[in-house]
Design a protein around this motif. Structure first.
Motif, PDB file in Angstrom:
ATOM      1  N   MET A   1       0.829  -1.288  -0.227  1.00  0.00           N
ATOM      2  CA  MET A   1      -0.249   0.469   0.198  1.00  0.00           C
ATOM      3  C   MET A   1       0.840   1.468  -0.119  1.00  0.00           C
ATOM      4  O   MET A   1       0.305   2.566  -0.765  1.00  0.00           O
ATOM      5  N   LEU A   2       1.946   1.130   0.538  1.00  0.00           N
ATOM      6  CA  LEU A   2       3.060   2.161   0.736  1.00  0.00           C
ATOM      7  C   LEU A   2       3.255   3.002  -0.815  1.00  0.00           C
ATOM      8  O   LEU A   2       3.473   3.361  -0.830  1.00  0.00           O
ATOM      9  N   ARG A   3       3.891   1.585  -1.151  1.00  0.00           N
ATOM     10  CA  ARG A   3       4.224   1.555  -2.642  1.00  0.00           C
ATOM     11  C   ARG A   3       3.350   2.360  -3.351  1.00  0.00           C
ATOM     12  O   ARG A   3       4.670   3.104  -4.503  1.00  0.00           O
ATOM     13  N   ILE A   4       1.885   2.169  -3.347  1.00  0.00           N
ATOM     14  CA  ILE A   4       1.495   2.727  -4.453  1.00  0.00           C
ATOM     15  C   ILE A   4       1.169   3.782  -4.353  1.00  0.00           C
ATOM     16  O   ILE A   4       0.987   4.951  -5.182  1.00  0.00           O
ATOM     17  N   PHE A   5       0.811   4.166  -2.640  1.00  0.00           N
ATOM     18  CA  PHE A   5       0.831   5.061  -2.225  1.00  0.00           C
ATOM     19  C   PHE A   5       2.059   7.008  -3.009  1.00  0.00           C
ATOM     20  O   PHE A   5       2.142   7.364  -3.176  1.00  0.00           O
ATOM     21  N   ILE A   6       3.311   6.031  -1.793  1.00  0.00           N
ATOM     22  CA  ILE A   6       4.725   6.617  -3.562  1.00  0.00           C
ATOM     23  C   ILE A   6       4.727   6.896  -5.115  1.00  0.00           C
ATOM     24  O   ILE A   6       5.041   7.845  -5.756  1.00  0.00           O
ATOM     25  N   CYS A   7       4.005   5.861  -5.736  1.00  0.00           N
ATOM     26  CA  CYS A   7       4.906   5.848  -6.637  1.00  0.00           C
ATOM     27  C   CYS A   7       3.057   6.543  -7.394  1.00  0.00           C
ATOM     28  O   CYS A   7       3.236   7.849  -8.200  1.00  0.00           O
ATOM     29  N   LEU A   8       1.740   7.073  -6.494  1.00  0.00           N
ATOM     30  CA  LEU A   8       0.972   8.132  -6.731  1.00  0.00           C
ATOM     31  C   LEU A   8       1.949   8.836  -6.657  1.00  0.00           C
ATOM     32  O   LEU A   8       1.295  10.186  -7.770  1.00  0.00           O
ATOM     33  N   VAL A   9       2.565   9.353  -5.894  1.00  0.00           N
ATOM     34  CA  VAL A   9       2.739  10.913  -5.357  1.00  0.00           C
ATOM     35  C   VAL A   9       3.729  10.697  -6.348  1.00  0.00           C
ATOM     36  O   VAL A   9       3.994  12.656  -6.913  1.00  0.00           O
TER      37      VAL A   9
END
Length: 92
Positions: A1-9
């Motif tokens: 979940m953290l990886r997805i958030f970082i990629c979206l940012v």
């Protein structure tokens, strides 16, 4: 979940920077669609221009000799020297 958030940012940052760059690359107004011919500059001399000047000056060596003497007295160098000699040769 953290990886997805970082990629979206990261994706949001990249898209924002691209949007700003595209605003800077707008086309010029239609009035300036035909650029004017470049004006010859006195800053740099081309090889052809130097050859032309020397050929013209070779016909009047005494005057050239006097102009070179003036240039040495003034301590000019580079393009300034050539421009001064050209102006001197055109004077009477």
């Amino acid at each position: 979940m953290l990886r997805i958030f970082i990629c979206l940012v990261a994706l949001l940052v990249v898209l924002t920077s691209l949007d700003g760059a595209s605003a800077q690359t707008t086309t010029a107004p239609a009035a300036s669609s035909a650029p004017a011919a470049p004006k010859p500059s006195r800053v740099k001399l081309t090889v052809e221009k130097l050859k032309e000047m020397k050929a013209k000056w070779a016909t009047n060596r005494p005057k050239l000799r006097a102009c070179r003497k003036e240039v040495k007295q003034k301590g000019l160098a580079g393009d300034d020297r050539w421009f001064y000699i050209a102006d001197c040769m055109e004077r009477t």
